[in-house]
Scaffold this motif. Structure first.
Motif, PDB file in Angstrom:
ATOM      1  N   SER A   1       3.520  15.362 -14.069  1.00  0.00           N
ATOM      2  CA  SER A   1       3.229  15.714 -12.680  1.00  0.00           C
ATOM      3  C   SER A   1       2.087  14.867 -12.133  1.00  0.00           C
ATOM      4  CB  SER A   1       2.870  17.201 -12.598  1.00  0.00           C
ATOM      5  OG  SER A   1       2.687  17.583 -11.263  1.00  0.00           O
ATOM      6  N   LYS A   2       1.042  14.689 -12.945  1.00  0.00           N
ATOM      7  CA  LYS A   2      -0.112  13.878 -12.529  1.00  0.00           C
ATOM      8  C   LYS A   2       0.291  12.418 -12.366  1.00  0.00           C
ATOM      9  CE  LYS A   2      -4.786  12.524 -13.914  1.00  0.00           C
ATOM     10  NZ  LYS A   2      -5.821  12.597 -14.974  1.00  0.00           N
ATOM     11  N   THR A   3       1.082  11.914 -13.308  1.00  0.00           N
ATOM     12  CA  THR A   3       1.538  10.520 -13.244  1.00  0.00           C
ATOM     13  C   THR A   3       2.381  10.281 -11.997  1.00  0.00           C
ATOM     14  OG1 THR A   3       1.543  10.354 -15.663  1.00  0.00           O
ATOM     15  CG2 THR A   3       2.815   8.706 -14.454  1.00  0.00           C
ATOM     16  N   LEU A   4       3.306  11.202 -11.723  1.00  0.00           N
ATOM     17  CA  LEU A   4       4.149  11.095 -10.532  1.00  0.00           C
ATOM     18  C   LEU A   4       3.307  11.099  -9.263  1.00  0.00           C
ATOM     19  CD1 LEU A   4       7.048  13.546 -11.464  1.00  0.00           C
ATOM     20  CD2 LEU A   4       7.303  11.099 -11.001  1.00  0.00           C
ATOM     21  N   SER A   5       2.368  12.023  -9.213  1.00  0.00           N
ATOM     22  CA  SER A   5       1.523  12.163  -8.032  1.00  0.00           C
ATOM     23  C   SER A   5       0.724  10.893  -7.767  1.00  0.00           C
ATOM     24  CB  SER A   5       0.584  13.358  -8.205  1.00  0.00           C
ATOM     25  OG  SER A   5      -0.261  13.480  -7.087  1.00  0.00           O
ATOM     26  N   GLU A   6       0.096  10.354  -8.814  1.00  0.00           N
ATOM     27  CA  GLU A   6      -0.719   9.152  -8.654  1.00  0.00           C
ATOM     28  C   GLU A   6       0.136   7.957  -8.246  1.00  0.00           C
ATOM     29  OE1 GLU A   6      -2.710   8.787 -12.379  1.00  0.00           O
ATOM     30  OE2 GLU A   6      -4.227  10.314 -11.907  1.00  0.00           O
ATOM     31  N   PHE A   7       1.301   7.817  -8.876  1.00  0.00           N
ATOM     32  CA  PHE A   7       2.172   6.688  -8.572  1.00  0.00           C
ATOM     33  C   PHE A   7       2.699   6.757  -7.144  1.00  0.00           C
ATOM     34  CE2 PHE A   7       6.495   4.869  -8.432  1.00  0.00           C
ATOM     35  CZ  PHE A   7       6.213   3.554  -8.779  1.00  0.00           C
ATOM     36  N   LEU A   8       3.181   7.918  -6.738  1.00  0.00           N
ATOM     37  CA  LEU A   8       3.735   8.054  -5.391  1.00  0.00           C
ATOM     38  C   LEU A   8       2.658   7.959  -4.329  1.00  0.00           C
ATOM     39  CD1 LEU A   8       6.384  10.848  -6.067  1.00  0.00           C
ATOM     40  CD2 LEU A   8       6.802   8.414  -5.646  1.00  0.00           C
ATOM     41  N   ASN A   9       1.462   8.453  -4.655  1.00  0.00           N
ATOM     42  CA  ASN A   9       0.340   8.335  -3.728  1.00  0.00           C
ATOM     43  C   ASN A   9      -0.014   6.869  -3.487  1.00  0.00           C
ATOM     44  OD1 ASN A   9      -2.981   8.480  -3.360  1.00  0.00           O
ATOM     45  ND2 ASN A   9      -1.830  10.033  -2.252  1.00  0.00           N
ATOM     46  N   GLN A  10       0.026   6.074  -4.543  1.00  0.00           N
ATOM     47  CA  GLN A  10      -0.242   4.640  -4.418  1.00  0.00           C
ATOM     48  C   GLN A  10       0.796   3.949  -3.546  1.00  0.00           C
ATOM     49  OE1 GLN A  10      -0.345   3.236  -8.465  1.00  0.00           O
ATOM     50  NE2 GLN A  10      -2.284   4.275  -8.918  1.00  0.00           N
ATOM     51  N   ASN A  11       1.967   4.561  -3.449  1.00  0.00           N
ATOM     52  CA  ASN A  11       3.040   3.987  -2.643  1.00  0.00           C
ATOM     53  C   ASN A  11       3.158   4.642  -1.266  1.00  0.00           C
ATOM     54  OD1 ASN A  11       4.848   1.902  -4.247  1.00  0.00           O
ATOM     55  ND2 ASN A  11       4.119   3.423  -5.715  1.00  0.00           N
ATOM     56  N   GLY A  12       2.092   5.320  -0.861  1.00  0.00           N
ATOM     57  CA  GLY A  12       2.005   5.808   0.510  1.00  0.00           C
ATOM     58  C   GLY A  12       2.504   7.202   0.791  1.00  0.00           C
ATOM     59  N   TYR A  13       2.812   7.982  -0.244  1.00  0.00           N
ATOM     60  CA  TYR A  13       3.309   9.342  -0.045  1.00  0.00           C
ATOM     61  C   TYR A  13       2.207  10.367  -0.270  1.00  0.00           C
ATOM     62  CZ  TYR A  13       7.910   7.187  -0.191  1.00  0.00           C
ATOM     63  OH  TYR A  13       8.999   6.395   0.075  1.00  0.00           O
ATOM     64  N   GLN A  14       2.332  11.492   0.412  1.00  0.00           N
ATOM     65  CA  GLN A  14       1.439  12.627   0.197  1.00  0.00           C
ATOM     66  C   GLN A  14       2.172  13.644  -0.663  1.00  0.00           C
ATOM     67  OE1 GLN A  14      -0.491  13.886   4.040  1.00  0.00           O
ATOM     68  NE2 GLN A  14       0.870  12.327   4.862  1.00  0.00           N
ATOM     69  N   MET A  15       1.417  14.328  -1.508  1.00  0.00           N
ATOM     70  CA  MET A  15       2.040  15.211  -2.482  1.00  0.00           C
ATOM     71  C   MET A  15       1.445  16.600  -2.501  1.00  0.00           C
ATOM     72  SD  MET A  15       3.690  12.644  -3.736  1.00  0.00           S
ATOM     73  CE  MET A  15       2.249  11.626  -3.914  1.00  0.00           C
ATOM     74  N   ASP A  16       2.292  17.570  -2.810  1.00  0.00           N
ATOM     75  CA  ASP A  16       1.853  18.887  -3.251  1.00  0.00           C
ATOM     76  C   ASP A  16       2.464  19.096  -4.620  1.00  0.00           C
ATOM     77  OD1 ASP A  16       0.249  19.818  -1.120  1.00  0.00           O
ATOM     78  OD2 ASP A  16       2.030  20.249   0.064  1.00  0.00           O
ATOM     79  N   LEU A  17       1.703  19.683  -5.529  1.00  0.00           N
ATOM     80  CA  LEU A  17       2.162  19.891  -6.896  1.00  0.00           C
ATOM     81  C   LEU A  17       2.308  21.372  -7.192  1.00  0.00           C
ATOM     82  CD1 LEU A  17      -0.180  17.333  -8.725  1.00  0.00           C
ATOM     83  CD2 LEU A  17       2.085  16.927  -7.731  1.00  0.00           C
TER      84      LEU A  17
END
Length: 225
Positions: free
Chosen positions: A13-29
């Motif tokens: 979950s943390k890896t996904l969040s960090e990767f997608l955030n770097q690609n311009g997405y906002q996340m809720d976990l």
């Protein structure tokens, strides 16, 4: 764009969040179905990424809930195993796409972008009003309307969720990259620009204020109604 990740593997979950955030997405976990249902109840999402099986149940328990509130929002299911049976399970559960662990992050990103492109690029056409999200363009009876920037994004988001009342907080979360750094009155400013640049000159109503709850897309509706 905001993505909800429902995954009980905290490292993934943390890896996904960090990767997608770097690609311009906002996340809720969310680490379980209960938390996932809570987030779905308070926010609008552009895509949901969910594990097939979680500690408190299976994705089959939450996908119908997601689709009942957001019929067009893509759901990508993540599975521990890759088999024809598992893929059939995913699609029968209502998922729009399927990816098995372990997966390449760039492949997942490509799948997310493809799903969002399919949803986000489709024109919103309601009678004489056409909203083109790709070109940031609005036309009414063939005439282009000068609504750009955040007002355009607010109008587009409301039009995509036109069967719902959307709160200021939901609009901030969906549109602003750092919603905690802006005040809710930016929404009022955007709505006012939509009304001044579009509704008033055309004598139509596209956005109505629902007292104490937020806003709702209401076109077609004549201004005098």
């Amino acid at each position: 764009m905001r993505i909800l990740i429902i995954e009980d593997d905290s490292e993934l979950s943390k890896t996904l969040s960090e990767f997608l955030n770097q690609n311009g997405y906002q996340m809720d976990l969310a680490e379980n179905l209960k938390d996932g249902e809570y987030f779905i109840s308070i926010r609008n999402y552009d895509l949901v990424l969910t594990s097939a099986k979680l500690r408190d149940g299976e994705a089959t328990n939450i996908i119908p809930h997601i689709k009942s509130k957001y019929p067009r929002v893509p759901v990508i299911m993540i599975s521990q195993k890759h088999s024809p049976e598992e893929e059939v399970f995913a699609f029968k559960a209502g998922a729009d796409d399927f990816i098995a662990k372990p997966f390449d992050m760039n492949v997942l990103l490509a799948r997310i972008e493809a799903r969002l492109r399919f949803w986000g690029s489709s024109l919103i056409e309601i009678e004489d009003l056409v909203i083109n999200p790709d070109e940031e363009k609005i036309t009414y009876k063939g005439k282009e309307i000068e609504v750009k920037g955040k007002p355009f994004e607010v109008l587009t988001h409301l039009a995509r969720h036109r069967d719902q009342i959307v709160s200021k907080e939901q609009l901030l979360d969906a549109i602003w990259e750092e919603p905690e750094l802006v005040t809710p009155n930016v929404i009022e400013v955007a709505i006012n620009q939509i009304r001044q640049k579009m509704d008033k000159p055309l004598n139509i109503s596209t956005v109505e204020t629902v007292r104490r709850r937020g806003y709702r897309f209401c076109y077609p509706k004549q201004a005098e109604e």
